[in-house]
Design a protein around this motif. Structure first.
Motif, PDB file in Angstrom:
ATOM      1  N   LEU A  33       0.688  -1.023   0.004  1.00 20.47           N
ATOM      2  CA  LEU A  33      -0.177  -0.018   0.093  1.00 20.47           C
ATOM      3  C   LEU A  33       0.792   1.417  -0.179  1.00 20.47           C
ATOM      4  N   ILE A  34       1.822   1.266   0.917  1.00 19.59           N
ATOM      5  CA  ILE A  34       2.739   2.356   0.763  1.00 19.59           C
ATOM      6  C   ILE A  34       3.461   2.608  -0.441  1.00 19.59           C
ATOM      7  N   ARG A  35       4.131   1.477  -1.107  1.00 21.98           N
ATOM      8  CA  ARG A  35       4.285   1.772  -2.585  1.00 21.98           C
ATOM      9  C   ARG A  35       3.409   2.162  -3.337  1.00 21.98           C
ATOM     10  N   ILE A  36       2.297   1.885  -3.518  1.00 17.64           N
ATOM     11  CA  ILE A  36       1.156   2.514  -4.361  1.00 17.64           C
ATOM     12  C   ILE A  36       0.783   3.900  -4.123  1.00 17.64           C
ATOM     13  N   PHE A  37       0.962   4.339  -2.763  1.00 21.77           N
ATOM     14  CA  PHE A  37       0.731   5.899  -2.543  1.00 21.77           C
ATOM     15  C   PHE A  37       1.909   6.522  -2.901  1.00 21.77           C
ATOM     16  N   GLU A  38       3.115   5.904  -2.699  1.00 19.88           N
ATOM     17  CA  GLU A  38       4.330   6.479  -3.040  1.00 19.88           C
ATOM     18  C   GLU A  38       4.234   6.944  -4.606  1.00 19.88           C
ATOM     19  N   ILE A  39       3.995   5.985  -5.526  1.00 16.15           N
ATOM     20  CA  ILE A  39       3.829   6.001  -6.880  1.00 16.15           C
ATOM     21  C   ILE A  39       2.864   7.266  -7.359  1.00 16.15           C
ATOM     22  N   ALA A  40       1.670   7.484  -6.287  1.00 17.62           N
ATOM     23  CA  ALA A  40       0.562   8.272  -6.516  1.00 17.62           C
ATOM     24  C   ALA A  40       1.060   9.634  -6.192  1.00 17.62           C
ATOM     25  N   GLU A  41       1.849   9.714  -5.195  1.00 20.54           N
ATOM     26  CA  GLU A  41       2.409  10.938  -4.812  1.00 20.54           C
ATOM     27  C   GLU A  41       3.471  11.608  -5.672  1.00 20.54           C
TER      28      GLU A  41
END
Length: 214
Positions: free
Chosen positions: A141-149
């Motif tokens: 999840l953190i990685r997905i949100f890092e990509i979105a950021e």
């Protein structure tokens, strides 16, 4: 003949897991024995030991059998640098909620994991496994949100870690609350609506989600 024997073995294994699932749900994991599982499955205790070393093995196999396909979707999203990651994540979360709400096995296993198992003593290995799985999900999840950021689709009010913590807390809280009293509200309606509202705060520019009519 070999094929038939293999099919029979798989059928026996499924009988054992079906029986274990029912007993774990009805009386809790701690109060369920391998002997009781064998009796409920209509097989010998030796047949249980042929497929499983102990009760933890049965418990883990039951859990794996009910694995949600959305877990694989989330893992794939964490490995894919794409503009629509948050949209895909939102829809995966809604699909998981709907599957648990609509599928008896998924709902029963989820209830066992949350409400009918004490992760102590003999279930220590299962507790460790659960913690590892939770850590892996958090990392995805953190990685997905890092990509979105990085792509500018995550609201600047949120960090990737805070987003992951909050999303996990929302889904876990929804399921925990609903499974304790399924009659209090319609999860198939309320769950997706809550997730849509949450993602609206995370990413205001995401296309509006579609939810079942209440």
């Amino acid at each position: 003949m070999v094929r038939r024997t293999k099919e029979e073995a798989e059928q026996t294994r499924d009988q054992i897991l079906d029986a274990a699932e029912r007993l774990f749900y009805d009386q809790g994991v701690a109060r369920t024995s391998l002997e009781g599982i064998a009796r409920a499955a209509g097989v010998t205790r030796g047949a249980v030991y042929w497929h499983f070393r102990n009760k933890i093995d049965v418990f883990v196999a039951m859990q794996e059998r009910a694995r949600l396909p959305q877990e694989d979707v989330i893992e794939q999203l964490a490995q894919t640098d794409t503009d629509d990651g948050l949209l895909s994540l939102r829809e995966a979360c809604k699909s998981a909620i709907l599957m648990i709400a609509g599928d008896e096995r998924s709902r029963r296993v989820c209830s066992i994991l949350m409400h009918r198992c004490e992760y102590v003593e003999e279930m220590g290995d299962a507790a460790l496994r659960r913690q590892i799985n939770k850590q892996h999900l958090s990392e995805h999840l953190i990685r997905i949100f890092e990509i979105a950021e990085k792509r500018g689709t995550l609201s600047p009010n949120w960090t990737p870690r805070l987003s992951a913590i909050s999303l996990h807390g929302l889904i876990h809280g929804l399921l925990n609350d609903w499974l304790s009293d399924p009659e209090q509200y319609d999860m198939a309606d309320s769950g997706p609506r809550c997730i849509d509202a949450f993602f609206k705060g995370l990413a205001p520019d995401l296309p509006a989600g579609t939810v079942p009519k209440g």
